[in-house]
Design an enzyme around this catalytic site. Structure first.
Site, PDB file in Angstrom:
ATOM      1  N   ALA A 310       0.881  -1.178   0.000  1.00 49.98           N
ATOM      2  CA  ALA A 310       0.000   0.000   0.000  1.00 49.98           C
ATOM      3  C   ALA A 310       0.914   1.222   0.000  1.00 49.98           C
ATOM      4  O   ALA A 310       1.245   1.761   1.053  1.00 49.98           O
ATOM      5  CB  ALA A 310      -0.924  -0.020   1.204  1.00 49.98           C
ATOM      6  N   GLY A 314       3.899   7.535  -1.253  1.00 52.21           N
ATOM      7  CA  GLY A 314       5.253   7.253  -1.691  1.00 52.21           C
ATOM      8  C   GLY A 314       6.353   7.569  -0.712  1.00 52.21           C
ATOM      9  O   GLY A 314       7.532   7.416  -1.038  1.00 52.21           O
ATOM     10  N   GLY A 315       6.033   8.001   0.503  1.00 54.06           N
ATOM     11  CA  GLY A 315       7.068   8.314   1.474  1.00 54.06           C
ATOM     12  C   GLY A 315       7.888   7.098   1.860  1.00 54.06           C
ATOM     13  O   GLY A 315       9.123   7.137   1.886  1.00 54.06           O
ATOM     14  N   LYS A 316       7.214   5.995   2.154  1.00 52.37           N
ATOM     15  CA  LYS A 316       7.925   4.764   2.549  1.00 52.37           C
ATOM     16  C   LYS A 316       8.641   4.143   1.351  1.00 52.37           C
ATOM     17  O   LYS A 316       9.749   3.615   1.494  1.00 52.37           O
ATOM     18  CB  LYS A 316       6.940   3.771   3.162  1.00 52.37           C
ATOM     19  N   GLU A 334      -0.548   0.107  -5.364  1.00 51.26           N
ATOM     20  CA  GLU A 334      -1.600   0.937  -4.786  1.00 51.26           C
ATOM     21  C   GLU A 334      -2.923   0.549  -5.430  1.00 51.26           C
ATOM     22  O   GLU A 334      -3.063   0.589  -6.657  1.00 51.26           O
ATOM     23  CB  GLU A 334      -1.312   2.416  -5.000  1.00 51.26           C
ATOM     24  N   CYS A 437      -1.566   2.722  11.424  1.00 50.89           N
ATOM     25  CA  CYS A 437      -1.647   3.970  12.193  1.00 50.89           C
ATOM     26  C   CYS A 437      -2.875   3.929  13.097  1.00 50.89           C
ATOM     27  O   CYS A 437      -3.581   4.929  13.257  1.00 50.89           O
ATOM     28  CB  CYS A 437      -1.693   5.186  11.268  1.00 50.89           C
TER      29      CYS A 437
END
Length: 619
Positions: A310, A314-316, A334, A437
């Site tokens: 997932a 795109g940060g990870k 995604e 989260c």
């Protein structure tokens, strides 16, 4: 008379040296007085004594005045007789002797009065505390009805919340007579819902997870925003160089923490932090501190095959690429097509070149990429978001038990798919990192416990030095004892969003599935019991061996559990089932897309024709 004066004068021969001189003066005058009294009459003698006394006192008055200053009794001494002089002198001496103890008495009286005032103030304070706090009473039904009809009194609510929390923290000594803990907890839930705007479900879930004092700290932390964090893109720059450039642009920042070598925390900025030339050039990424943790736990190595199930925004994914130094392959998946734009833009901006962006349902990835073909998988699963209330306050009222149940159902499907995609025989990998989260146990520990039961995996340390261990038991639910290796992060403890991280190591490519799995998960792929989940070619080649093993095991289970022959036939059918190949899946997807395109084009053409007809009719 003179003898009495002599005795008085003798008594006055005490402490001060000055007074001794006066006393000796009167003693020296006594013989003269006796001579004068014996030679003359009473009146003359009295007058002569007054004259002589005045003369002698006049001679000594200057010395006394010069030594003693202005004496309030000087006039009386000068105007008095010899008897008066002796009497006044003795009285004066006694008064001067009593001055010191009088001052001490006054000082002691003042000190006693101050001490008494302090005691009274302390007693009054304790009385007020006792009246307002120790004897806190829960509101009656009539008072609650009055509050319900009127506007909410926030000050009263806040005071009552604090008092209830204080009572619950020391319930035995502070509780109201006849009131139970449940009464206080129920009132606390109502007040928290009214004051902070939570729905009943979420308040109850939080009250069950945390003690009262920590619960208030957590809720207060949710009301405050988390710090703005940046992640340095090590593919293009270094943290020291980036910090220097941003400081010159008027950005006030510091290194994030000891546990991160690429993070920066921003306090304030004179320029938009998301529109600087450095941001446009891909030197850094705006990213929460909690999003660093799953990638650090994954610890990808160079030249590996990694999947981010997932990936958006795109940060990870870009952090994984930076750790891999743009080597190997990253499959950034995604499911939501609307989020692919941000994912693609960030991958390009950050200079990532080893990533393939795909748009699949995460549950189908093992079929698309192949079973046991990936070294590491990062599953940052979609969740209820109960750990990021400070970012999205709608979570307070929008989530309920059904939402949590649906999220947990999807998460169980995704984690099984992630495990199936990983190769247990990978030389450097074989790891799965699961993160959410959310702070709900149903979305975290319960999902990991389910995966441990359904697949041959084990929990390993996350590699993070901080964070609280996960729950081993919660409200009557008992989980695997190794769940203490998972990590929980809270905003009131670690000053970051609520987060959960778990790291699994795949021991073997064996997977255990039963009929219960199909009942609970539905669309999770079926497989024979204790069968090797390799590629289809291997299954076809070594099929008879695995069929024999599975048949023997099934027969044993049937004998032990009393299964009928119908279930055996069902298991045989399941065993013969073959999954479609990649080409077939791609072809079917393409046909569906083509059909959708044709349908949409037909709708457009029909709508345009209808408009033309209406226009012709009007003309």
């Amino acid at each position: 008379m003179t003898k009495i004066n002599k005795k008085k004068g003798g008594k006055a021969l005490d402490p001060p040296p000055r007074k001794k001189q006066k006393a000796s003066y009167t003693l020296e005058k006594e013989p003269e007085k006796e001579d004068l009294l014996s030679d003359s009459d009473g009146t003359n003698e009295h007058e002569e004594l007054e004259v002589s006394d005045e003369e002698e006192l006049g001679e000594d008055s200057h010395s006394e005045l010069s030594s003693d200053g202005d004496d309030p009794f000087a006039n009386d001494i000068l105007q008095g007789s010899d008897d008066d002089v002796s009497e006044e002198g003795s009285d004066k001496d006694s008064d001067s002797d009593s001055d010191v103890p009088d001052i001490e008495k006054k000082a002691r009286a003042i000190d006693d009065e101050k001490a008494r005032e302090e005691e009274d103030a302390e007693a009054e304070l304790q009385l007020n505390i006792k009246e307002e706090s120790d004897e806190f009473r829960l509101p009656t039904e009539e008072e609650l009805e009055e509050e319900a009809h009127g506007p909410p009194d926030l000050t009263n609510l806040q005071r009552r919340i604090k008092e209830i929390v204080r009572v619950l923290s020391n319930f035995k000594s502070l509780r109201q007579e006849g009131a139970t803990r449940k009464d206080y907890v129920d009132q606390l839930k109502k007040d928290l819902s009214s004051y902070y705007g939570y729905n009943d479900f979420l308040v109850e879930a939080l009250v069950e997870m945390f003690p009262p004092v920590e619960l208030m700290e957590l809720i207060e932390a949710f009301e405050k925003p988390r710090p703005i964090c940046l992640r340095t893109n090590t593919l293009k720059t270094r943290r020291r160089d980036l910090a220097g450039v941003l400081l010159n642009r008027g950005v006030n920042l510091d290194p994030l923490s000891k546990w991160s070598k690429v993070g920066l925390v921003v306090y304030d900025s004179q320029v938009p932090i998301g529109a600087t030339p450095e941001y446009m050039a891909g030197h850094y990424m705006l990213q929460g501190a909690s999003s660093f943790l799953p990638v650090m736990a994954l610890a990808p190595q160079e030249k590996e095959r990694v999947v981010d199930m997932a990936a958006a925004p795109g940060g990870k994914t870009t952090y994984i690429a930076a750790l891999m130094k743009n080597t190997g392959i990253i499959y950034a998946n995604e499911m939501k097509e609307s989020r692919l734009k941000s994912l693609t833009a960030n991958v390009h901006r950050m200079g990532v070149t080893n990533t393939i962006i795909c748009n699949y349902d995460g549950r189908e990835l093992p079929k698309v990429l192949g079973n046991n073909s990936i070294d590491r998988v990062l599953l940052d699963a979609p969740c209820s978001g109960t750990g990021v209330i400070s970012k999205d306050e709608s979570v307070k009222t929008s989530k309920n038990a059904l939402d949590i149940q649906n999220c947990a159902h999807l998460q169980k499907q995704l984690i099984l798919a992630a495990i199936d995609a990983v190769d247990a025989n990978s030389k450097s990998g074989g790891y799965i990192v699961y993160s959410t989260c959310s702070i709900m146990v149903a979305e975290n520990e319960a999902v990991i416990d389910y995966a441990l039961k359904k697949r041959d995996v084990k929990l390993v340390p996350c590699g993070l030095d901080f964070g609280r261990p996960g729950f081993i038991s919660f409200r009557g639910q008992h989980f695997h004892p190794t769940l203490d290796k998972t990590r929980r992060f809270y905003p009131h403890v670690h000053n970051m969003d609520g987060f959960f991280v778990a790291k699994l190591k795949k021991v073997s490519n064996m997977k255990q599935t039963t009929t219960q799995e199909t009942e609970t998960l539905g669309e999770v792929e079926d497989a024979p019991e204790l069968t090797e989940s390799n590629d289809q070619n291997n299954i076809e080649e070594d099929g008879p061996k695995y069929q024999k093993k599975s048949v023997v095991l099934k027969e044993k289970k049937q004998l032990n559990n009393g299964h009928t022959g119908e279930k055996a036939s069902v298991n045989e059918k399941r065993q013969k089932r073959k999954f479609p190949s990649r080409e077939e899946i791609a072809k079917a997807r393409e046909e569906k897309r083509q059909a959708l395109r044709e349908a949409s084009s037909k709708v457009k053409t029909e709508s345009s024709r209808g408009k033309k007809r209406k226009g012709q009719g009007k003309s």
